[in-house]
Design a protein around this motif. Structure first.
Motif, PDB file in Angstrom:
ATOM      1  N   LEU A 248       0.984  -1.005  -0.105  1.00 32.21           N
ATOM      2  CA  LEU A 248       0.058   0.003  -0.104  1.00 32.21           C
ATOM      3  C   LEU A 248       0.811   1.154   0.111  1.00 32.21           C
ATOM      4  CD1 LEU A 248      -2.718   1.280   0.162  1.00 32.21           C
ATOM      5  CD2 LEU A 248      -2.579   0.996   2.543  1.00 32.21           C
ATOM      6  N   ILE A 249       1.794   1.323   0.859  1.00 38.39           N
ATOM      7  CA  ILE A 249       3.020   2.532   0.509  1.00 38.39           C
ATOM      8  C   ILE A 249       3.413   2.538  -0.581  1.00 38.39           C
ATOM      9  CG2 ILE A 249       4.827   3.219   1.984  1.00 38.39           C
ATOM     10  CD1 ILE A 249       4.294   1.663   4.259  1.00 38.39           C
ATOM     11  N   CYS A 250       3.723   1.487  -1.010  1.00 39.74           N
ATOM     12  CA  CYS A 250       4.462   1.715  -2.284  1.00 39.74           C
ATOM     13  C   CYS A 250       3.428   2.579  -3.498  1.00 39.74           C
ATOM     14  CB  CYS A 250       4.880   0.360  -2.963  1.00 39.74           C
ATOM     15  SG  CYS A 250       6.503  -0.253  -1.910  1.00 39.74           S
ATOM     16  N   ARG A 251       2.300   1.737  -3.439  1.00 38.55           N
ATOM     17  CA  ARG A 251       1.154   2.445  -4.335  1.00 38.55           C
ATOM     18  C   ARG A 251       0.838   3.925  -4.078  1.00 38.55           C
ATOM     19  NH1 ARG A 251      -2.947  -2.943  -4.262  1.00 38.55           N
ATOM     20  NH2 ARG A 251      -1.757  -4.208  -5.480  1.00 38.55           N
TER      21      ARG A 251
ATOM     22  N   HIS B 211       1.518   9.460  -5.636  1.00 43.73           N
ATOM     23  CA  HIS B 211       2.473  10.648  -5.316  1.00 43.73           C
ATOM     24  C   HIS B 211       2.299  11.246  -4.212  1.00 43.73           C
ATOM     25  CE1 HIS B 211       3.417   9.495  -9.596  1.00 43.73           C
ATOM     26  NE2 HIS B 211       2.386   9.811 -10.100  1.00 43.73           N
ATOM     27  N   LEU B 212       2.049  10.567  -3.087  1.00 46.98           N
ATOM     28  CA  LEU B 212       1.497  11.243  -2.049  1.00 46.98           C
ATOM     29  C   LEU B 212       2.943  11.426  -1.105  1.00 46.98           C
ATOM     30  CD1 LEU B 212      -1.694   9.471  -0.632  1.00 46.98           C
ATOM     31  CD2 LEU B 212      -1.326  11.418  -1.662  1.00 46.98           C
ATOM     32  N   PRO B 213       3.115  12.606  -0.571  1.00 42.78           N
ATOM     33  CA  PRO B 213       4.478  12.723   0.341  1.00 42.78           C
ATOM     34  C   PRO B 213       4.282  11.963   1.788  1.00 42.78           C
ATOM     35  CG  PRO B 213       2.910  14.572   0.596  1.00 42.78           C
ATOM     36  CD  PRO B 213       2.379  13.695  -0.569  1.00 42.78           C
TER      37      PRO B 213
ATOM     38  N   GLU C 216     -10.778   7.792   1.999  1.00 42.86           N
ATOM     39  CA  GLU C 216     -10.756   7.546   0.530  1.00 42.86           C
ATOM     40  C   GLU C 216      -9.639   8.561   0.056  1.00 42.86           C
ATOM     41  OE1 GLU C 216     -14.399   8.291  -1.340  1.00 42.86           O
ATOM     42  OE2 GLU C 216     -15.513   6.688  -0.257  1.00 42.86           O
ATOM     43  N   LEU C 217      -8.975   7.993  -1.074  1.00 40.29           N
ATOM     44  CA  LEU C 217      -8.041   8.845  -1.728  1.00 40.29           C
ATOM     45  C   LEU C 217      -8.028   8.641  -3.116  1.00 40.29           C
ATOM     46  CD1 LEU C 217      -4.645   7.679   0.236  1.00 40.29           C
ATOM     47  CD2 LEU C 217      -5.752   9.898   0.172  1.00 40.29           C
ATOM     48  N   PRO C 218      -7.651   9.572  -4.026  1.00 37.95           N
ATOM     49  CA  PRO C 218      -7.461  11.159  -3.252  1.00 37.95           C
ATOM     50  C   PRO C 218      -8.796  11.810  -2.980  1.00 37.95           C
ATOM     51  CG  PRO C 218      -7.458  11.268  -5.797  1.00 37.95           C
ATOM     52  CD  PRO C 218      -7.992   9.675  -5.479  1.00 37.95           C
TER      53      PRO C 218
END
Length: 235
Positions: A56-59, A65-67, A85-87
């Motif tokens: 999940l972190i990788c995705r 492209h989240l910081p 929910e994202l984004p």
């Protein structure tokens, strides 16, 4: 999935994320994003849930492209059982209590993990006021001084709200806690010898038997109450 080393994790994710490295995974650990277990000798162990979290972190990094701060906040909301929910520019949502979704034992919160809600979030989830929560605390139904609340607190507060709508106030509900404590004493007496053994097998059996007894107690309470109501309505 058996425990993996960090090398095993990298191999499991290599086809999907070619940029992942051991130093990156350890950096995420140092930032509190993942928390692998440690053996007695200090070696890290990664299980299925850890691999999914790293995936999940990788995705979130490569696709969204989240910081790092946004990923940390997102994961923290997930860990607390909030609906995210994202984004999205919308704040995370607390799960809503609904009596109609309860099963007979009174546990309806569908989150796989235990909730960790603030006082305000608990009030939102149970649809109660801060004053009502304080009143529940006055009768020891919910500890209104806690910093974090779980789904048990949501169910208790939400159910109390439903009962209050029928004129049954929190001060009338103290007897439910008394009955629960009495039943817990019965269960403790039934499994006490298992708990005293301190072995994993005995603890597991004690947990299984406790759950079975608790379910039987809840069912008996429900049947006796319904039988009494039937007699009342027929009289």
């Amino acid at each position: 999935m058996p425990a993996l080393t960090i090398g095993g994790v990298l191999a499991a994710l290599a086809d999907e994320f070619d940029g992942i490295t051991s130093s990156k995974v350890r950096f995420w650990e140092s930032q509190g994003l993942i928390q692998p277990r440690r053996t007695a000798s200090g070696y890290r162990q990664y299980f299925a849930a850890d691999v999914e979290r790293i995936r999940l972190i990788c995705r979130l990094q490569q696709t969204r492209h989240l910081p790092l701060d946004a990923i940390r906040s997102y994961l923290d909301d997930l860990d607390r059982g909030l609906e995210v929910e994202l984004p999205s520019n919308q704040p995370p949502r607390v799960p809503q209590f609904s009596l109609e979704t309860e099963h007979p034992a009174g546990r309806a919160m569908l989150a796989a993990k235990r909730l960790r809600l603030s006082r305000n979030e608990l009030c939102q989830a149970a649809q109660i006021s801060a004053r009502f929560l304080t009143e529940l605390g006055e009768f020891s139904l919910v500890d209104s001084s806690k910093e974090q609340y779980d789904e048990d607190d949501v169910v208790i507060a939400g159910t109390a709200r439903v009962l209050a709508g029928h004129g049954i106030e929190p001060r009338h509900l103290k007897r439910f806690k008394t009955v629960a404590e009495t039943d817990a004493g019965l269960i403790e007496g039934a499994v006490g010898s298992l708990l005293a053994r301190k072995t994993a097998a005995a603890q597991a059996e004690a947990g299984s038997r406790s759950s079975e007894i608790a379910a039987a107690c809840a069912q008996l309470h429900g049947v006796l109450l319904n039988a009494r109501l039937d007699r009342l309505l027929r009289s």
